[in-house]
Design an enzyme around this catalytic site. Structure first.
Site, PDB file in Angstrom:
ATOM      1  N   HIS A  77     -35.258  35.667 -54.594  1.00 33.32           N
ATOM      2  CA  HIS A  77     -34.603  36.972 -54.691  1.00 33.32           C
ATOM      3  C   HIS A  77     -34.614  37.459 -56.146  1.00 33.32           C
ATOM      4  O   HIS A  77     -35.356  38.367 -56.488  1.00 33.32           O
ATOM      5  CB  HIS A  77     -33.186  36.828 -54.131  1.00 33.32           C
ATOM      6  CG  HIS A  77     -32.436  38.102 -53.931  1.00 33.32           C
ATOM      7  ND1 HIS A  77     -32.988  39.357 -54.098  1.00 33.32           N
ATOM      8  CD2 HIS A  77     -31.139  38.324 -53.565  1.00 33.32           C
ATOM      9  CE1 HIS A  77     -32.077  40.270 -53.843  1.00 33.32           C
ATOM     10  NE2 HIS A  77     -30.952  39.678 -53.527  1.00 33.32           N
ATOM     11  N   HIS A  86     -44.336  42.822 -50.690  1.00 31.03           N
ATOM     12  CA  HIS A  86     -42.889  42.974 -50.474  1.00 31.03           C
ATOM     13  C   HIS A  86     -42.626  42.973 -48.981  1.00 31.03           C
ATOM     14  O   HIS A  86     -43.440  43.497 -48.217  1.00 31.03           O
ATOM     15  CB  HIS A  86     -42.430  44.311 -51.086  1.00 31.03           C
ATOM     16  CG  HIS A  86     -40.951  44.421 -51.249  1.00 31.03           C
ATOM     17  ND1 HIS A  86     -40.130  44.857 -50.251  1.00 31.03           N
ATOM     18  CD2 HIS A  86     -40.158  44.142 -52.302  1.00 31.03           C
ATOM     19  CE1 HIS A  86     -38.879  44.855 -50.683  1.00 31.03           C
ATOM     20  NE2 HIS A  86     -38.861  44.422 -51.919  1.00 31.03           N
ATOM     21  N   ASP A  94     -40.819  43.513 -59.657  1.00 34.61           N
ATOM     22  CA  ASP A  94     -40.832  42.387 -60.592  1.00 34.61           C
ATOM     23  C   ASP A  94     -42.099  42.298 -61.420  1.00 34.61           C
ATOM     24  O   ASP A  94     -42.175  41.527 -62.366  1.00 34.61           O
ATOM     25  CB  ASP A  94     -40.658  41.071 -59.820  1.00 34.61           C
ATOM     26  CG  ASP A  94     -39.305  41.010 -59.159  1.00 34.61           C
ATOM     27  OD1 ASP A  94     -38.321  41.253 -59.863  1.00 34.61           O
ATOM     28  OD2 ASP A  94     -39.239  40.750 -57.948  1.00 34.61           O
TER      29      ASP A  94
HETATM   30  N1  COA Z   1     -50.598  37.379 -53.020  1.00 33.27           N
HETATM   31  C1  COA Z   1     -51.600  37.108 -52.139  1.00 33.27           C
HETATM   32  N2  COA Z   1     -51.480  37.265 -50.811  1.00 33.27           N
HETATM   33  C2  COA Z   1     -50.310  37.706 -50.349  1.00 33.27           C
HETATM   34  C3  COA Z   1     -49.237  38.013 -51.214  1.00 33.27           C
HETATM   35  C4  COA Z   1     -49.423  37.835 -52.590  1.00 33.27           C
HETATM   36  N3  COA Z   1     -48.452  38.109 -53.460  1.00 33.27           N
HETATM   37  N4  COA Z   1     -48.185  38.443 -50.481  1.00 33.27           N
HETATM   38  C5  COA Z   1     -48.581  38.397 -49.196  1.00 33.27           C
HETATM   39  N5  COA Z   1     -49.868  37.971 -49.130  1.00 33.27           N
HETATM   40  C6  COA Z   1     -50.682  37.852 -47.913  1.00 33.27           C
HETATM   41  C7  COA Z   1     -50.278  36.646 -47.095  1.00 33.27           C
HETATM   42  O1  COA Z   1     -51.009  35.517 -47.474  1.00 33.27           O
HETATM   43  C8  COA Z   1     -50.569  37.132 -45.712  1.00 33.27           C
HETATM   44  O2  COA Z   1     -51.983  37.050 -45.537  1.00 33.27           O
HETATM   45  P1  COA Z   1     -52.597  36.597 -44.107  1.00 33.27           P
HETATM   46  O3  COA Z   1     -52.202  37.700 -43.164  1.00 33.27           O
HETATM   47  O4  COA Z   1     -54.054  36.467 -44.346  1.00 33.27           O
HETATM   48  O5  COA Z   1     -51.931  35.296 -43.769  1.00 33.27           O
HETATM   49  C9  COA Z   1     -50.210  38.613 -45.740  1.00 33.27           C
HETATM   50  O6  COA Z   1     -50.386  38.995 -47.114  1.00 33.27           O
HETATM   51  C10 COA Z   1     -48.788  38.910 -45.300  1.00 33.27           C
HETATM   52  O7  COA Z   1     -47.910  38.058 -46.032  1.00 33.27           O
HETATM   53  P2  COA Z   1     -46.434  37.652 -45.577  1.00 33.27           P
HETATM   54  O8  COA Z   1     -46.047  36.387 -46.266  1.00 33.27           O
HETATM   55  O9  COA Z   1     -46.346  37.697 -44.084  1.00 33.27           O
HETATM   56  O10 COA Z   1     -45.586  38.847 -46.110  1.00 33.27           O
HETATM   57  P3  COA Z   1     -44.018  38.857 -46.292  1.00 33.27           P
HETATM   58  O11 COA Z   1     -43.599  40.252 -46.083  1.00 33.27           O
HETATM   59  O12 COA Z   1     -43.331  37.824 -45.488  1.00 33.27           O
HETATM   60  O13 COA Z   1     -43.849  38.417 -47.820  1.00 33.27           O
HETATM   61  C11 COA Z   1     -43.323  38.410 -50.105  1.00 33.27           C
HETATM   62  C12 COA Z   1     -43.310  39.216 -48.792  1.00 33.27           C
HETATM   63  C13 COA Z   1     -42.673  39.270 -51.203  1.00 33.27           C
HETATM   64  C14 COA Z   1     -42.512  37.122 -49.956  1.00 33.27           C
HETATM   65  C15 COA Z   1     -44.800  38.080 -50.467  1.00 33.27           C
HETATM   66  O14 COA Z   1     -45.536  39.276 -50.595  1.00 33.27           O
HETATM   67  C16 COA Z   1     -44.901  37.256 -51.742  1.00 33.27           C
HETATM   68  O15 COA Z   1     -44.810  36.023 -51.683  1.00 33.27           O
HETATM   69  N6  COA Z   1     -45.106  37.898 -52.926  1.00 33.27           N
HETATM   70  C17 COA Z   1     -45.177  37.190 -54.170  1.00 33.27           C
HETATM   71  C18 COA Z   1     -43.781  36.892 -54.708  1.00 33.27           C
HETATM   72  C19 COA Z   1     -43.053  38.105 -55.201  1.00 33.27           C
HETATM   73  O16 COA Z   1     -43.586  38.912 -55.942  1.00 33.27           O
HETATM   74  N7  COA Z   1     -41.784  38.239 -54.807  1.00 33.27           N
HETATM   75  C20 COA Z   1     -40.942  39.350 -55.247  1.00 33.27           C
HETATM   76  C21 COA Z   1     -40.581  40.249 -54.144  1.00 33.27           C
HETATM   77  S1  COA Z   1     -39.611  41.586 -54.727  1.00 33.27           S
END
Ligand code: COA
Length: 436
Positions: free
Chosen positions: A275, A314, A370
């Site tokens: 978070h 996100h 971020d």
């Molecule tokens: N880099 C590379 N690939 C990513 C990614 C990233 N930052 N974020 C998501 N993906 C990919 C996943 O691997 C997945 O690919 P697939 O369909 O081939 O398996 C797809 O995009 C969907 O990802 P998912 O994990 O289902 O999305 P989510 O909505 O659950 O996740 C986050 C959201 C923020 C957790 C995720 O985007 C992430 O881990 N980002 C990096 C951390 C970050 O910046 N967090 C701050 C958030 S404010």
């Protein structure tokens, strides 16, 4: 709409049920049924009724809220109807806090008395200093913040009167006023520097910069560009709907706990790296990449699934996070004062390449809030461990607005999710001497 109902047929019994469909302000993004309507669906008379199972609340609305609109598909963020871009450009953090808490922008006299109220409540009771001094010299500032805010509840027993509007307003002012003081004290504690008392002559963020950075100058004058940049960052972080920490604030608050205790819980939720800690991970990633030449290889490894691109993607935004766009612009202004943080050039190139790459385009992965914020904080000389603390200071107004809205919502009562029990059926107790 023609027939705003949902017909559900239970194939176990052949019975049909008609459930009303309801709408929020934007019908495309907030059409819902009441989960309790499902309870009438029973296979037998002694059946409890159908539950909806939604781990992590991915498709469950816990509240109706008028505070913040986050439309992740359109890439839109509004506080009380005002676009975040306009607030970041024209408002101040304290004015935005007033807006979040009261629903309307203040009149000039309301703003004057609000700012003055907050300003005169920035001091901490001296015993809080002793309390902070009890922490180890290298204690994480977020741990100190969580503990100290929780401890504040013992200084203000009247805070338990949460349905007394006057008392509630007093605690809101206290929390917004004292959070920067606690935050600055945690930083000074880590550095072994004497605490700097609040300065009522300065703005909210000007005073914060002084409490953080004053060393021996007889008169500390905050740099106006940094003061404004911090104010903009605080506006951008002030609220974001029903996120993990705001939901924690509501959850704890739903038991009628005082706001200091509830806010300590919300801050604890923010402490988690998923978070409040992602900007720290972005910095580490940019440092690991080290140079623009290494970006193509790094992107290839992300695409192979070796790791994720931090600060991208996100749960809600499937479009450019509007906050990231504003922060990117603010970063350039800050560098005009602090000198350019070389990590920004790696970040800009990373973003350029990623936004053209089919992997990211197809998955709708854009920079989030971020991606650029840590770079600014680092340029301002703030240590990484303090990033979630700054987030907590800014989010205090949002937490309190969410908490207050919940208390005034007649539909809300103590939060108590159901569970789907998957454990053992009832069995007889086995005495110790009869076990395996
Ligand atoms: N880099 C590379 N690939 C990513 C990614 C990233 N930052 N974020 C998501 N993906 C990919 C996943 O691997 C997945 O690919 P697939 O369909 O081939 O398996 C797809 O995009 C969907 O990802 P998912 O994990 O289902 O999305 P989510 O909505 O659950 O996740 C986050 C959201 C923020 C957790 C995720 O985007 C992430 O881990 N980002 C990096 C951390 C970050 O910046 N967090 C701050 C958030 S404010």
């Amino acid at each position: 709409m023609a027939n705003d109902t949902l017909t559900i047929t239970d194939n176990r019994t052949g019975k049909s049920y008609e459930i009303p469909i309801e709408y929020g302000t934007n019908p495309l993004r907030s059409t819902y049924i009441r989960a309790s309507e499902l309870r009438q669906i029973k296979a037998s008379d002694d059946d409890f009724g159908l539950l909806s199972y939604d781990p992590s609340f991915v498709n469950t609305a816990s509240s109706k809220s008028e505070v913040t609109l986050v439309d992740g598909i359109a890439g839109v963020l509004h506080y009380r109807g005002y676009p975040i871009e306009q607030l970041a450009e024209r408002s101040t953090y304290l004015e935005t806090a007033y807006l979040l808490l009261n629903g309307e922008l203040p009149t000039p006299s309301q703003l004057e008395s609000w700012v003055s109220e907050v300003t005169i409540h920035t001091l901490l009771n001296e015993r809080n200093k002793t309390f902070i001094e009890g922490f180890h010299y290298d204690a994480h500032p977020m741990g100190m913040l969580v503990g100290t805010v929780g401890a504040l509840s013992t200084f203000y027993p009247g805070a338990k009167d949460i349905y007394d509007v006057e008392s509630r307003e007093k605690q809101i002012v206290r929390l917004i006023a004292k959070m920067p003081t606690i935050a600055a004290f945690t930083y000074r504690h880590n550095r072994g520097l004497p605490y700097v008392m609040p300065d009522n002559e300065l703005s909210y963020t000007g005073n914060f910069l002084k409490m953080m950075f004053r060393i021996t100058e007889p008169k500390y004058t905050p740099d106006p560009v940094l003061e404004r940049a911090l104010d903009v960052l605080f506006i951008l972080h002030a609220d974001h709907g029903q996120n993990c920490s705001s939901s924690t604030m509501r959850l704890i608050g739903s038991s009628d706990a005082d706001p200091f205790s509830a806010l300590a819980g919300a801050a604890a939720a923010l402490y988690g790296p998923l978070h409040g800690g992602a900007n720290e991970k972005v910095l580490r990633m940019l440092e690991t990449i080290g140079s623009i030449d290494n970006i193509p290889d790094y992107i290839e490894r992300v695409k192979k699934g070796d790791f994720r691109l931090m600060g991208f993607g996100h749960r809600v935004y499937k479009n450019y996070d509007p906050r990231a766009r504003i922060i990117k612009k603010t970063a350039e202004e800050v560098f005009g004062v602090t000198g350019r943080n070389p990590l920004i050039d790696i970040a800009l190139e990373l973003e350029r390449i990623a936004l053209e790459d089919e992997y990211f385009v197809k998955r709708k992965l854009f920079p989030n809030v971020d991606f650029y914020s840590g770079i600014i904080y680092q340029a301002m000389g703030l240590p990484t461990a303090l990033f979630p603390v700054l987030f907590a200071v800014a989010r205090t107004s949002g937490w309190l607005a969410q908490w207050q809205e919940m208390l005034d919502d007649e539909e809300q009562k103590i939060w108590r999710p159901r569970q789907v029990y998957t454990g053992t059926e009832m069995r007889e107790y086995v005495p110790l001497d009869k076990r395996g």
